[in-house]
Enzyme design. Structure first.
Site, PDB file in Angstrom:
ATOM      1  N   LEU A  65       0.866  -1.170   0.000  1.00  0.00           N
ATOM      2  CA  LEU A  65       0.000   0.000   0.000  1.00  0.00           C
ATOM      3  C   LEU A  65       0.904   1.220   0.000  1.00  0.00           C
ATOM      4  O   LEU A  65       1.951   1.224   0.651  1.00  0.00           O
ATOM      5  CB  LEU A  65      -0.888   0.032   1.256  1.00  0.00           C
ATOM      6  CG  LEU A  65      -1.961  -1.063   1.403  1.00  0.00           C
ATOM      7  CD1 LEU A  65      -2.610  -0.976   2.786  1.00  0.00           C
ATOM      8  CD2 LEU A  65      -3.008  -0.956   0.312  1.00  0.00           C
ATOM      9  N   ASP A  66       0.511   2.269  -0.715  1.00  0.00           N
ATOM     10  CA  ASP A  66       1.291   3.509  -0.714  1.00  0.00           C
ATOM     11  C   ASP A  66       1.457   4.000   0.722  1.00  0.00           C
ATOM     12  O   ASP A  66       0.567   3.808   1.560  1.00  0.00           O
ATOM     13  CB  ASP A  66       0.580   4.605  -1.521  1.00  0.00           C
ATOM     14  CG  ASP A  66       0.416   4.243  -2.989  1.00  0.00           C
ATOM     15  OD1 ASP A  66       1.142   3.357  -3.473  1.00  0.00           O
ATOM     16  OD2 ASP A  66      -0.458   4.854  -3.644  1.00  0.00           O
ATOM     17  N   ARG A  67       2.554   4.669   0.987  1.00  0.00           N
ATOM     18  CA  ARG A  67       2.818   5.124   2.352  1.00  0.00           C
ATOM     19  C   ARG A  67       1.675   5.937   2.954  1.00  0.00           C
ATOM     20  O   ARG A  67       1.290   5.700   4.109  1.00  0.00           O
ATOM     21  CB  ARG A  67       4.129   5.916   2.414  1.00  0.00           C
ATOM     22  CG  ARG A  67       4.494   6.285   3.849  1.00  0.00           C
ATOM     23  CD  ARG A  67       5.907   6.769   4.007  1.00  0.00           C
ATOM     24  NE  ARG A  67       6.288   6.766   5.420  1.00  0.00           N
ATOM     25  CZ  ARG A  67       7.512   7.017   5.882  1.00  0.00           C
ATOM     26  NH1 ARG A  67       8.481   7.277   5.031  1.00  0.00           N
ATOM     27  NH2 ARG A  67       7.775   6.989   7.169  1.00  0.00           N
TER      28      ARG A  67
END
Length: 237
Positions: A65-67
């Site tokens: 997942l994106d940060r």
């Protein structure tokens, strides 16, 4: 203090082969130039302490997942589980439902978005491009508008593909910019650096038992998120 509290993990599901955590928006799944400790290292430390394991602890990263995105993230605790979960994600046999809070109402209440996306490595950003463009990959998602507050709108999204920044890019392309997502055109950032994109529900087949595992991740402790969760509580799904 429990090992989960010590390593700041919200564990949603755990067995001998899999571990699902509720990723915080600040957590980094894969190491980058910031040098911040990646989430898998905390998971390893948690497993090592909880089960009093000597030596190295296995923790396989199955997906990312994106940060600035929060939500359900599964790790494999064994190499067998990693291999089988990787195959499930690769063959799109898993189910992933996201919630996104956007600044504008979408043009339709529900729609299937089909675009071609290309990633700009230098900017770490994806763009909608024409079919056949250099590095273009087909991206498909389905969204439904499910609720609104005074200023914002909640969309439920199901992915058919998994491209770089896919939800962020495709929604921005129809004028539905995710709250806090400066990279894709938001008016202002969120104070904690998050964006209002949350991996709400994750469904996969257990790698050894074959049982269906469905995990729903509580939303972040944020007033706007909490407003929407009260309308659709996890235990009502």
């Amino acid at each position: 203090m429990s090992p989960a509290e010590k390593y700041q993990l919200e564990v949603l599901h755990e067995d001998n082969h899999t571990l699902v955590v509720n990723k915080k928006a600040s957590d980094l799944v894969q190491g980058d130039k910031t040098g911040d400790e990646p989430l898998p290292e905390r998971v390893k430390a948690y497993l090592k302490e909880k089960y009093n394991k000597p030596g190295n602890v296995f923790c396989g990263v199955v997906h990312r997942l994106d940060r600035p995105t929060s939500g359900a993230l599964v790790f494999a605790r064994t190499s067998k589980a990693l291999e089988r979960l990787n195959a499930q994600f690769r063959e799109k046999e898993t189910g992933k439902i996201y919630w996104a809070v956007v600044e504008q109402m979408p043009p339709k209440d529900t729609d299937r978005l089909v675009n071609w996306l290309a990633k700009n490595e230098q900017q770490n950003k994806s763009y909608v491009v024409r079919e056949g463009a250099h590095n273009a990959k087909k991206a498909i998602l389905n969204y439904t508008h499910v609720a609104s507050s005074d200023k914002y709108h909640l969309l439920e999204i199901e992915l058919e593909t998994g491209r770089h920044h896919q939800i962020r890019c495709q929604l921005a392309n129809i004028g539905c910019i995710i709250k806090g997502d400066l990279k894709y055109g938001a008016k202002r950032s969120n104070p904690d650096g998050s964006i209002h994109l949350h991996a709400r529900t994750l469904r996969f087949t257990h790698p050894t038992t074959g049982d269906e595992i469905v995990v729903t991740a509580p939303v972040p402790k944020d007033n706007l998120w909490q407003h929407f969760e009260k309308l659709f509580p996890a235990d009502a799904r």
